[in-house]
Design a protein around this motif. Structure first.
Motif, short mmCIF file in Angstrom:
data_model
loop_
_atom_site.label_atom_id
_atom_site.label_comp_id
_atom_site.label_asym_id
_atom_site.label_seq_id
_atom_site.Cartn_x
_atom_site.Cartn_y
_atom_site.Cartn_z
N MET A 420 0.84 -1.19 0.00
CA MET A 420 0.00 0.00 0.00
C MET A 420 0.89 1.25 0.00
O MET A 420 1.97 1.25 0.60
CB MET A 420 -0.90 0.00 1.25
N LYS A 421 0.41 2.30 -0.68
CA LYS A 421 1.18 3.54 -0.76
C LYS A 421 0.41 4.69 -0.12
O LYS A 421 -0.82 4.76 -0.23
CB LYS A 421 1.50 3.88 -2.21
N GLN A 422 1.16 5.54 0.55
CA GLN A 422 0.59 6.74 1.15
C GLN A 422 1.36 7.95 0.65
O GLN A 422 2.58 8.02 0.80
CB GLN A 422 0.67 6.67 2.68
N ASN A 423 0.64 8.87 -0.01
CA ASN A 423 1.26 10.06 -0.60
C ASN A 423 2.39 9.68 -1.56
O ASN A 423 3.46 10.29 -1.59
CB ASN A 423 1.79 10.99 0.50
N GLY A 424 2.15 8.61 -2.32
CA GLY A 424 3.10 8.19 -3.34
C GLY A 424 4.24 7.34 -2.85
O GLY A 424 5.09 6.91 -3.65
N LYS A 425 4.33 7.05 -1.56
CA LYS A 425 5.41 6.25 -1.00
C LYS A 425 4.85 5.01 -0.31
O LYS A 425 3.72 5.03 0.19
CB LYS A 425 6.23 7.06 0.00
N ASN A 426 5.64 3.96 -0.31
CA ASN A 426 5.20 2.75 0.37
C ASN A 426 5.02 3.00 1.86
O ASN A 426 5.85 3.65 2.50
CB ASN A 426 6.23 1.63 0.17
N VAL A 427 3.92 2.51 2.40
CA VAL A 427 3.65 2.67 3.82
C VAL A 427 4.67 1.87 4.61
O VAL A 427 4.92 0.70 4.32
CB VAL A 427 2.22 2.21 4.15
N PRO A 428 5.33 2.47 5.62
CA PRO A 428 6.30 1.74 6.43
C PRO A 428 5.68 0.48 7.05
O PRO A 428 4.58 0.52 7.60
CB PRO A 428 6.71 2.74 7.51
N GLY A 429 6.37 -0.62 6.92
CA GLY A 429 5.86 -1.88 7.46
C GLY A 429 4.96 -2.62 6.50
O GLY A 429 4.59 -3.77 6.75
N SER A 430 4.57 -1.98 5.38
CA SER A 430 3.73 -2.65 4.40
C SER A 430 4.58 -3.56 3.53
O SER A 430 5.64 -3.16 3.03
CB SER A 430 3.02 -1.61 3.52
N VAL A 431 4.15 -4.79 3.34
CA VAL A 431 4.89 -5.76 2.54
C VAL A 431 3.92 -6.45 1.58
O VAL A 431 2.70 -6.42 1.76
CB VAL A 431 5.59 -6.81 3.42
N ARG A 432 4.49 -7.09 0.58
CA ARG A 432 3.67 -7.88 -0.34
C ARG A 432 3.16 -9.11 0.40
O ARG A 432 3.91 -9.81 1.09
CB ARG A 432 4.49 -8.30 -1.56
N THR A 433 1.87 -9.39 0.27
CA THR A 433 1.23 -10.47 1.03
C THR A 433 0.78 -11.59 0.10
O THR A 433 0.22 -11.32 -0.97
CB THR A 433 0.02 -9.92 1.81
N GLN A 434 1.00 -12.82 0.52
CA GLN A 434 0.59 -13.99 -0.24
C GLN A 434 -0.55 -14.70 0.49
O GLN A 434 -0.43 -15.01 1.69
CB GLN A 434 1.76 -14.96 -0.43
N LEU A 435 -1.64 -14.94 -0.22
CA LEU A 435 -2.80 -15.60 0.36
C LEU A 435 -3.08 -16.88 -0.41
O LEU A 435 -3.35 -16.84 -1.62
CB LEU A 435 -4.03 -14.70 0.32
N GLY A 436 -3.01 -18.03 0.25
CA GLY A 436 -3.27 -19.31 -0.41
C GLY A 436 -4.30 -20.11 0.36
O GLY A 436 -4.26 -20.20 1.59
N THR A 437 -5.24 -20.72 -0.37
CA THR A 437 -6.33 -21.48 0.26
C THR A 437 -6.60 -22.76 -0.50
O THR A 437 -6.74 -22.74 -1.73
CB THR A 437 -7.63 -20.64 0.31
N LEU A 438 -6.67 -23.88 0.23
CA LEU A 438 -7.12 -25.15 -0.34
C LEU A 438 -8.63 -25.24 -0.15
O LEU A 438 -9.15 -24.95 0.93
CB LEU A 438 -6.43 -26.33 0.35
N LEU A 439 -9.35 -25.68 -1.20
CA LEU A 439 -10.81 -25.68 -1.17
C LEU A 439 -11.38 -27.04 -1.51
O LEU A 439 -10.88 -27.74 -2.39
CB LEU A 439 -11.35 -24.63 -2.15
N LEU A 440 -12.44 -27.39 -0.81
CA LEU A 440 -13.19 -28.62 -1.08
C LEU A 440 -14.66 -28.25 -1.13
O LEU A 440 -15.20 -27.63 -0.20
CB LEU A 440 -12.95 -29.65 0.02
N GLY A 441 -15.32 -28.58 -2.23
CA GLY A 441 -16.73 -28.21 -2.39
C GLY A 441 -17.60 -29.39 -2.74
O GLY A 441 -17.16 -30.36 -3.38
N TYR A 442 -18.85 -29.33 -2.29
CA TYR A 442 -19.83 -30.38 -2.57
C TYR A 442 -21.14 -29.71 -2.95
O TYR A 442 -21.54 -28.70 -2.36
CB TYR A 442 -20.04 -31.25 -1.34
#
Length: 477
Positions: A420-442
């Motif tokens: 995320m960026k604030q005023n054109g700069k990366n927000v301190p502490g902000s990092v790229r996040t990876q979200l992974g989910t295994l799914l089972l449907g019926y």
């Protein structure tokens, strides 16, 4: 007369006298035998006639049974054709398809569902939860079924097979003139631990200062009502209205206090969520051993309660050196606070007796200027311009038809969230996040107008919710 001659003469006379008697005795015996033989023939003929009558009766019974089966098949064929988007076809091809052994010219195989996905299989994936989650098909839509050969189907009705929904978007587009109303309920649970060291180390094993330890447990319930209709057999539009209830519990030791007492900070929030509007279009005519491609576009509004409209637990400021309070919201938002637009491409590939599906998408969050945050005492803290990072997502899976009513889907969904960026700069502490989910449907289809879909997701990365459960019951009108 010589005695010898006399004896001969007497014998001849006796023979002549006895001949009629002998003939009379033989004649009745012959007639009796013929009568017995005739009676035997009559008995055999009666037995054969009885056997023929029995065989004729059995043949008639079998013929009546076949006629009843054909009548039921003819009655069921229009319903089956409507479910599978299949036109009437030759009996041998239908039989081959039901056996699941049809060749390329016999149509696509039966397949499972979201699920029917969405952010994933658009009415494709099934293919199928809200943007980036899910569980479509609708995910919850009817179970996957066999598809007719493109050579024998009406070009206007060449829709992809359905699968048990796993993702946000359904797997099959709504036919023209049909309306689907889909109530759904989604539950998500996540927990995370955070450790912050405030101080300095003399040696690696010795810390001089304070340790801030926080454990956050989050429960989210999202009830939604989704309506969709087909503009034609290749295009559908959808509107989704969610209602969100959230509750968070944060267990921590307050920083800068040096106390060993743990503090529990609980907060909650409930309100309407961000309303979504989507459209999907089938790009090609697929078929056996030929993939279907569906393009989708979805817009997310800001109707939910924004994070910048809830009061944050800070007396004056929540950033900088003079932070006072926990910095946590006193009530939870139900929306993201940013408008979003997501484009997606879904593919479904029938391969008897399964359907393979996948989806790629990109979600763009529009930046906002002049953003402020509300803290205690009604003070507004300026944040300036905020630009959330875009989200690149992909998913894939397989749907399998268990029978004419039930189907099962397995899949994996992954999203990459930029900084995320604030005023054109990366927000301190902000990092790229990876979200992974295994799914089972019926998915289980009660009738041609009602079905039930259940999907369970398990997070495989630290930032993903630990578990999610989605229940959908679409009604067709």
């Amino acid at each position: 007369m010589h005695p010898h001659v006399a004896r001969i003469t007497a014998a001849g006379l006796a023979a002549m006298l006895l001949a009629p008697v002998s003939y009379a005795q033989e004649t009745p015996a012959t007639e009796q035998d013929k009568s017995a033989e005739l009676a035997t023939l009559k008995a055999e003929l009666a037995a054969q006639r009885e056997l023929v009558n029995k065989l004729v009766n059995e043949l008639q019974a079998q013929r009546a049974k076949i006629e009843r089966i054909e009548e039921r098949r003819d009655e069921a064929r229009p319903v089956l054709a409507d479910k599978l988007a299949l036109p009437p076809r030759a009996d041998d091809l239908l039989l081959s398809e039901q056996r699941g052994t049809g060749g390329q010219n016999s149509g696509a195989p039966a397949t499972a569902s979201n699920t029917a996905p969405a952010n994933q299989p658009a009415r494709p994936p099934s293919t199928p939860a809200p943007i980036g989650s899910q569980p479509p098909a609708q995910a919850a839509r009817p179970p996957a079924q066999a598809q007719a050969s493109t050579a024998t189907r009406n070009p206007k009705d060449q829709r992809p097979p359905e699968v048990a929904p796993l993702f946000e978007a359904p797997g099959v587009l709504t036919p023209r003139g049909k309306y689907i109303l889909e109530p759904s309920l989604q539950f998500g649970y996540s927990s995370s631990n955070r450790v912050a060291l405030v101080g300095y180390t003399v040696i690696p094993a010795l810390l001089i200062g304070l340790v801030d330890v926080r454990e956050v447990k989050r429960n989210t319930f999202t009830g939604a009502l989704t309506g969709r209709t087909g503009i034609n057999n290749r295009m559908e539009v959808e509107v989704k209205v969610p209602y969100v209830y959230r509750s968070d519990a944060t267990v921590s030791r307050e920083i800068f206090t040096g106390t060993a007492v743990e503090r529990v900070f609980e907060t909650s929030g409930k309100a309407i969520g961000d309303v979504e509007v989507a459209g999907r279009y089938q790009l090609n005519n697929g078929g056996p051993d030929k993939a279907y491609y569906i393009g989708g576009l979805r817009y997310k509004s800001t109707t939910g309660r924004s994070p910048f409209e809830v009061v944050t637990d800070c007396a004056t400021r929540c950033i900088g050196d003079n932070v006072t309070g926990t910095g946590l919201p006193l009530s939870l938002p139900t929306g993201s606070g940013f408008q979003s637009l997501q484009g997606s491409l879904t593919w479904l590939f029938p391969s008897d007796p399964a359907v393979f599906f996948g989806n790629i998408s990109y979600l763009h969050n529009f930046k906002r200027s002049g953003v402020t945050r509300l803290v205690r005492n009604g003070i507004r803290e300026p944040l300036g311009e905020l630009a959330p990072g875009g989200i690149i997502g992909f998913n894939f899976g397989m749907g399998l038809a268990l029978n004419e009513k039930a189907s099962l889907s397995l899949g994996y969904d992954h999203s990459t969230v930029a900084r995320m960026k604030q005023n054109g700069k990366n927000v301190p502490g902000s990092v790229r996040t990876q979200l992974g989910t295994l799914l089972l449907g019926y998915s289980y289809r009660y009738s041609d107008k009602r079905s039930l879909s259940v999907a369970v997701g398990a997070g495989v990365t630290r930032d993903t919710p630990d578990v999610s459960l989605t229940i959908r019951m679409p009604f067709t009108f």
